[in-house]
Design an enzyme around this catalytic site. Structure first.
Site, short mmCIF file in Angstrom:
data_model
loop_
_atom_site.label_atom_id
_atom_site.label_comp_id
_atom_site.label_asym_id
_atom_site.label_seq_id
_atom_site.Cartn_x
_atom_site.Cartn_y
_atom_site.Cartn_z
N CYS A 103 0.83 -1.21 0.00
CA CYS A 103 0.00 0.00 0.00
C CYS A 103 0.87 1.25 0.00
O CYS A 103 0.58 2.21 -0.71
CB CYS A 103 -0.93 -0.01 1.20
SG CYS A 103 -1.98 1.46 1.33
N CYS A 209 -6.19 -2.90 7.23
CA CYS A 209 -7.36 -2.01 7.22
C CYS A 209 -8.62 -2.69 6.72
O CYS A 209 -9.71 -2.46 7.24
CB CYS A 209 -7.05 -0.78 6.37
SG CYS A 209 -6.74 -1.12 4.61
#
Length: 394
Positions: A103, A209
């Site tokens: 990410c 997440c």
């Protein structure tokens, strides 16, 4: 050498205390700061509420409180294509990837950076990561042979260079890390002092997440079909249990699908994607869990290759594949093809293909490569020595 002074900074604001204090510090130092909230995932919980909406409200409150513009951007599509889809593919094959590192490379220091430069004519971006660079805050080198080094944060417990080990040099030249010289306790104190007590008390987000509050096996089971297989004892080769898919497990994990009365506590030492077998060993410190050698892809060297790497010479570095494990001295050799061999000064437990081996030289994070395979375990080496001894005896 061209030296560039930064003026307009787009600061990523997440609704947490780290990004809030980062934006505040930059504003106090006289930068033109723009707050940008990034949405990467839109899953809702059982009550129909999306935690991202709460985070966005907090991020907007922070920007209003410290007096900077607030904007939002949606990168859900990019995150799905560049982070989540490869994550699922790796898990299905038995690897255990690190989506946080991916990410950072693809989203935060990729599409986010490009968006900030293009849409806001920013000179640079800033994040709440605990890390430092070799050129400090006020100046960055551009188009220089010197390059920018990624350095560990002052707060060794919060240091996040591990997760930044895949960002390219071109991105690092356009990044500020305002928290690099601060302790976490100091960051919370600053937030409370400037009227952001609610943000300072906010529970810190942990874990992946997109998993949220769900247990990981439940989450991954929504995307990957069950693929039953056997659980095999490493010493006897005996089938001692079964499972519903190697994607539910990682190396070093304790497994409960065996007869504990007979074997005691058992831990996973290997997984076979072709047969779907899981190999286990009794005891948390069984030698089958430890390796002195492994291989990685060619690393992303953030600044430049270590001396002698291109010539396939021994490079004395340090490495780790888990953030909260201290770096271990190692020797890195460039092999034929696109492989790197890493020989450790001491065996490490549960070296896991798919994870990143992150390399250091003192305070500098040099970069990282994906672990592709392990060398023989200590148990394998012991068995080999026994076979050799027995052959000599006969």
């Amino acid at each position: 050498m061209v030296v560039r002074s930064f003026q307009r900074i787009v600061c990523g604001v997440s609704g947490g205390v780290d990004s809030a204090v980062s934006a505040y510090i930059l504003k106090q130092k006289g930068y033109e700061v723009i707050g940008l909230f990034m949405k990467n995932w839109d899953e809702k919980d059982e009550s129909g509420q999306c935690s991202t909406d709460h985070d966005r409200d907090d991020a907007k409150f922070v920007c209003q409180h410290i007096g900077i513009p607030f904007h939002g951007v949606n990168f859900v599509k990019e995150y799905w294509n560049d982070v989540f889809s490869p994550f699922l593919k790796d898990y299905q094959s038995g690897s255990v990837p690190n989506p946080d590192i991916v990410c950072n490379r693809q989203i935060k220091f990729g599409v986010f950076l490009r968006h900030a430069l293009k849409q806001f004519s920013a000179d640079a971006i800033a994040t709440g990561h605990y890390a430092r660079t070799s050129v400090g805050e006020n100046l960055q080198y551009k188009d220089s042979n010197i390059g920018v080094k990624l350095l560990k944060a002052r707060d060794s417990w919060k240091d996040q260079t591990f997760f930044l080990s895949q960002i390219p040099q071109s991105a690092l030249q356009r990044v500020l890390f305002p928290l690099g010289d601060l302790l976490k306790s100091e960051v919370k104190h600053i937030a409370s002092e400037v009227g952001l007590q609610r943000i300072a008390r906010k529970r810190e987000s942990m874990g992946i997440c997109f998993v949220g509050k769900r247990k990981f096996p439940t989450f991954i089971g929504e995307y990957i079909e069950p693929r039953p297989g056997n659980v095999i004892h490493v010493e006897t080769g005996e089938v001692v249990g079964d499972h519903q898919g190697i994607h539910h497990y990682t190396l070093g994990q304790r497994i409960i699908h065996v007869n504990h009365g007979r074997f005691g506590k058992c831990f996973i030492v290997d997984k076979n994607n072709l047969t779907q077998d899981i190999i286990i060993a009794p005891g948390t410190n069984h030698p089958a869990l430890f390796n002195e050698e492994f291989y990685t892809t060619l690393p992303n060297w953030i600044n430049k290759e270590p001396t002698g790497f291109s010539d396939s010479k021994n490079c004395d570095l340090e490495c780790r594949f888990q953030r909260k494990v201290l770096p271990v001295p190692c020797i890195v050799n460039k092999c034929s093809g696109e492989q790197v061999r890493v020989t450790l000064s001491e065996p490490m437990r549960s070296i896991t293909p798919g994870q990143y081996a992150v390399f250091y030289n003192g305070e500098e994070c040099l970069g990282s490569g994906v672990i592709t395979q392990k060398g023989p375990s200590l148990y394998d080496l012991q068995q080999g020595q026994k076979i050799t001894h027995n052959q000599r005896s006969t």
